[in-house]
Design an enzyme around this catalytic site. Structure first.
Site, PDB file in Angstrom:
ATOM      1  N   GLN A   1      -5.299  -4.625   1.455  1.00  0.00           N
ATOM      2  CA  GLN A   1      -6.064  -4.547   2.709  1.00  0.00           C
ATOM      3  C   GLN A   1      -7.294  -3.640   2.575  1.00  0.00           C
ATOM      4  O   GLN A   1      -8.182  -3.673   3.409  1.00  0.00           O
ATOM      5  CB  GLN A   1      -5.192  -3.986   3.843  1.00  0.00           C
ATOM      6  CG  GLN A   1      -3.752  -4.466   3.836  1.00  0.00           C
ATOM      7  CD  GLN A   1      -3.614  -5.932   4.174  1.00  0.00           C
ATOM      8  OE1 GLN A   1      -3.979  -6.353   5.250  1.00  0.00           O
ATOM      9  NE2 GLN A   1      -3.105  -6.713   3.233  1.00  0.00           N
TER      10      GLN A   1
ATOM     11  N   PHE B   1     -11.186  -9.134   3.951  1.00  0.00           N
ATOM     12  CA  PHE B   1     -10.949 -10.568   4.143  1.00  0.00           C
ATOM     13  C   PHE B   1     -12.231 -11.310   4.500  1.00  0.00           C
ATOM     14  O   PHE B   1     -12.485 -12.398   3.983  1.00  0.00           O
ATOM     15  CB  PHE B   1      -9.866 -10.793   5.202  1.00  0.00           C
ATOM     16  CG  PHE B   1      -8.582 -10.097   4.879  1.00  0.00           C
ATOM     17  CD1 PHE B   1      -8.171  -9.951   3.559  1.00  0.00           C
ATOM     18  CD2 PHE B   1      -7.786  -9.563   5.878  1.00  0.00           C
ATOM     19  CE1 PHE B   1      -6.982  -9.294   3.251  1.00  0.00           C
ATOM     20  CE2 PHE B   1      -6.601  -8.904   5.570  1.00  0.00           C
ATOM     21  CZ  PHE B   1      -6.203  -8.773   4.259  1.00  0.00           C
TER      22      PHE B   1
ATOM     23  N   HIS C   1     -11.530  -1.822   9.026  1.00  0.00           N
ATOM     24  CA  HIS C   1     -10.552  -1.322   8.050  1.00  0.00           C
ATOM     25  C   HIS C   1     -11.167  -1.226   6.653  1.00  0.00           C
ATOM     26  O   HIS C   1     -10.543  -1.586   5.651  1.00  0.00           O
ATOM     27  CB  HIS C   1      -9.302  -2.200   8.027  1.00  0.00           C
ATOM     28  CG  HIS C   1      -8.515  -2.123   9.305  1.00  0.00           C
ATOM     29  ND1 HIS C   1      -9.026  -2.543  10.505  1.00  0.00           N
ATOM     30  CD2 HIS C   1      -7.266  -1.659   9.576  1.00  0.00           C
ATOM     31  CE1 HIS C   1      -8.130  -2.344  11.465  1.00  0.00           C
ATOM     32  NE2 HIS C   1      -7.053  -1.803  10.925  1.00  0.00           N
TER      33      HIS C   1
ATOM     34  N   GLU D   1     -10.548 -17.423   7.381  1.00  0.00           N
ATOM     35  CA  GLU D   1     -11.855 -16.754   7.347  1.00  0.00           C
ATOM     36  C   GLU D   1     -12.964 -17.717   6.955  1.00  0.00           C
ATOM     37  O   GLU D   1     -14.076 -17.655   7.487  1.00  0.00           O
ATOM     38  CB  GLU D   1     -11.822 -15.563   6.373  1.00  0.00           C
ATOM     39  CG  GLU D   1     -10.851 -14.452   6.775  1.00  0.00           C
ATOM     40  CD  GLU D   1      -9.384 -14.785   6.517  1.00  0.00           C
ATOM     41  OE1 GLU D   1      -9.100 -15.798   5.837  1.00  0.00           O
ATOM     42  OE2 GLU D   1      -8.516 -14.036   7.016  1.00  0.00           O
TER      43      GLU D   1
END
Lengths: 316, 279
Positions: A123, A85, A111, A60
């Site tokens: 997550q 992320f 998400h 990332e």
């Protein structure tokens, strides 16, 4: 009778579709992903314009820097990953390579919130709005449905400057109709009311509308506002609602304080102090589970908004 | 469109003389501000001087010229060398160097895009420059543009994980329009690189990531520096990394290999001595 609504596409799916349209319209749009394109839906762009799609692998930080470099080459980069992320792992890169030079980079986090479900807390993104809003002059958009996501995707391509767009995994209730228009910095009044205002974002918008519908039977008139643009926030709308309804509830799939609630409270305190209550994740990480179970357990439902309204009305 | 104002390319002899001027600027700026990073600015002086006065196609009067070669100072703390080269090639008045690190100045403590035209990336948080360089280089390829991109990193900076994310990516993308330069002066803030976080074989590392590697024995030798840049331009199908073995504090006797001057200004007496040496 309960409020009737239709489920539309997930906002991440709407993003993927709109991104293809944006790619057709803007020949200098380049899309980056960090090995999550099947999930963020940037894969739709990759299928159509493989030459303008860059899979950065699971990196990332490098992806954000590359996006910044693409601006310097004359292109408009859209970089996506999961919200947790892109914002947490890419934060310093967003800070120094994007926000400090105020580059025309488009960041998209899918998400978001806890409604991605079974994958659990690593997550789930409950900090991303706070992080994004903490950056000077970053625009932060949180669409609630398919139509608004598509409109905002087009809007962010035209807007000059860094933007963060937050999308979600589950199907989202249809709130808007085709042709509804959106403007950065202008909230949408979805339902008028005079006793209290619920300012909501994302999946909590439909919950706010359900709560308002239920309370109408009790004779409580609830105004509902979609604050899809958390930054720059619509100060005039917040002040007007505080003045006209005398109480404010915020509702979001994010940590309380860091996200929508804190930003609304800041405006309320400065312009028109009125009682407030907050619906959101209360200083905790969530867990694995089905999306609906998680929204129930962590208090992100219409019934929680109803309770908050009863509570705030006693303080008026 | 702006070729008339492109910087005149200096010969190696002229570059050597220019480097003396740049070193004097560096010491004077830092002494005047009473803060800054002399060691890593002096080690990189030949590299940055060669770029701005010979290698880069750039137009100081038109810093946003879209076909310009790009230079990113990833080791942002070494910005005195960059500011001197920019001023001396005409981006802004030399006089303005005196405002380094002062309030309301364009010449910030670390380079910032929005403060000073000609700065390509806001750096100072180490490890980020090469990723930006990849975006610039890949963007050039996608759009059929011919400019080249140069990124200068420190050797201590190579501790940052992002550098290796970007090294992997640039190798994979075969970016032969991208050159990374490692100013390998063997020190970082807390001490010697070999003690803090040894890098072992740098050429082997970059080779393994798919780069063309040029190692310069003496990165403070102008001829070697210019030769390396010229050789890099001929390489196809791979990005090039120039590993330049330099001396931290080069050119000022009491600063050479003295890590006390990583981030400390000279006293007035030390300044006078440095200027006596730099002729």
């Amino acid at each position: 009778m309960a409020l009737e609504f239709k489920l539309g596409k997930a906002t991440r799916d709407a993003y993927g579709e709109a991104l293809v349209e944006v790619g057709q319209e803007h020949k200098n749009v380049v899309v980056l992903d960090s090995d999550l394109s099947k999930s963020t839906k940037s894969i739709e762009f990759a299928k159509k314009f493989p030459e303008r799609f860059v899979n950065c692998g699971i990196s990332e930080a490098n992806m954000i820097g590359m996006a910044a470099g693409f601006v310097g080459s004359g292109m408009i980069p859209f970089a996506s990953s999961f919200a947790s992320f892109i914002m947490c792992k890419g934060f310093d890169q967003i800070r120094m390579s994007v926000a400090n030079p105020h580059l025309n980079v488009k960041l998209v986090g899918s998400h978001s919130g806890i409604s991605l479900g079974e994958d659990g807390a690593s997550q789930q993104s409950i900090e991303d709005i706070g992080l994004a809003c903490s950056l000077p002059q970053m625009t932060v958009l949180v669409p609630c449905d398919e139509t608004s996501t598509k409109s905002l995707t087009h809007l962010m391509a035209k807007h000059e400057g860094p933007v963060y767009l937050r999308t979600g995994r589950p199907k989202a209730a249809t709130i808007y109709k085709d042709g509804d228009t959106f403007e950065i910095g202008k909230a949408k009044l979805l339902r008028d009311g005079k006793d209290v205002t619920v300012i909501a974002i994302g999946l909590l918008v439909i919950e706010a509308l359900i709560a308002a519908d239920q309370l109408e039977a009790e004779g409580i008139s609830v105004r509902v506002v979609d604050m899809f643009c958390v930054k720059p926030i619509d100060i005039d709308m917040i002040a007007k609602c505080a003045k006209e309804t005398g109480a404010i509830i915020t509702a979001e799939e994010h940590l309380i304080g860091a996200g929508l609630s804190g930003h609304v409270a800041q405006v309320v305190a400065q312009t028109t102090p009125v009682p407030m209550e907050y619906i959101g994740i209360d200083d905790t990480y969530a867990e694995s589970g089905k999306p609906d179970e998680l929204l129930d357990k962590y208090g992100l439902r219409a019934k929680n908004i109803v309770d908050a309204i009863h509570k705030v009305l006693k303080r008026k | 469109m702006s070729a008339e104002t492109l910087t005149k390319k200096l010969s190696v002899d002229e570059l050597i003389k220019e480097a003396v001027t740049v070193r004097r600027d560096i010491i004077e700026m830092i002494a005047h501000a009473n803060s800054g990073h002399p060691g890593g600015s002096l080690s990189a002086t030949e590299i940055v001087t060669a770029l701005y006065f010979n290698i880069l196609n750039h137009d100081p009067k038109n810093p946003h010229w879209e076909d310009r070669d790009r230079f990113i100072l990833s080791k942002g703390h070494a910005c005195p060398v960059l500011y001197s080269c920019m001023a001396r090639t005409g981006y802004f008045p030399v006089e303005e160097l005196k405002t380094f690190r002062a309030i309301n100045s364009r010449i910030q403590g670390h380079p910032e895009v929005r403060k000073l035209p000609g700065i390509e990336a806001s750096t100072g948080s180490l490890g980020q420059g090469l990723s930006i360089g990849i975006g610039l280089a890949l963007g050039a390829k996608l759009q059929g543009k011919n400019y080249r991109t140069y990124v200068l990193t420190g050797d201590g900076e190579l501790d940052e994980g992002q550098v290796w994310e970007s090294a992997l990516c640039a190798g994979h993308k075969a970016l032969d329009n991208l050159v990374a330069i490692v100013d390998s002066n063997k020190f970082q803030l807390d001490g010697a690189v070999k003690d803090i976080m040894p890098l072992a074989s740098l050429p082997d590392k970059w080779n393994a990531f798919g780069w063309n590697v040029i190692e310069i024995e003496d990165g403070n030798n102008m001829q070697q520096v210019v030769d390396a840049f010229e050789k890099a331009e001929t390489v196809k199908g791979k990005p090039t990394v120039i590993i330049a073995n330099t001396i931290k504090g080069k050119g000022v006797s009491y600063m050479e290999n003295n890590n006390e001057f990583h981030g400390a200004a000279p006293t007035p007496e030390q300044l006078a001595q440095a200027l006596k040496e730099l002729v």
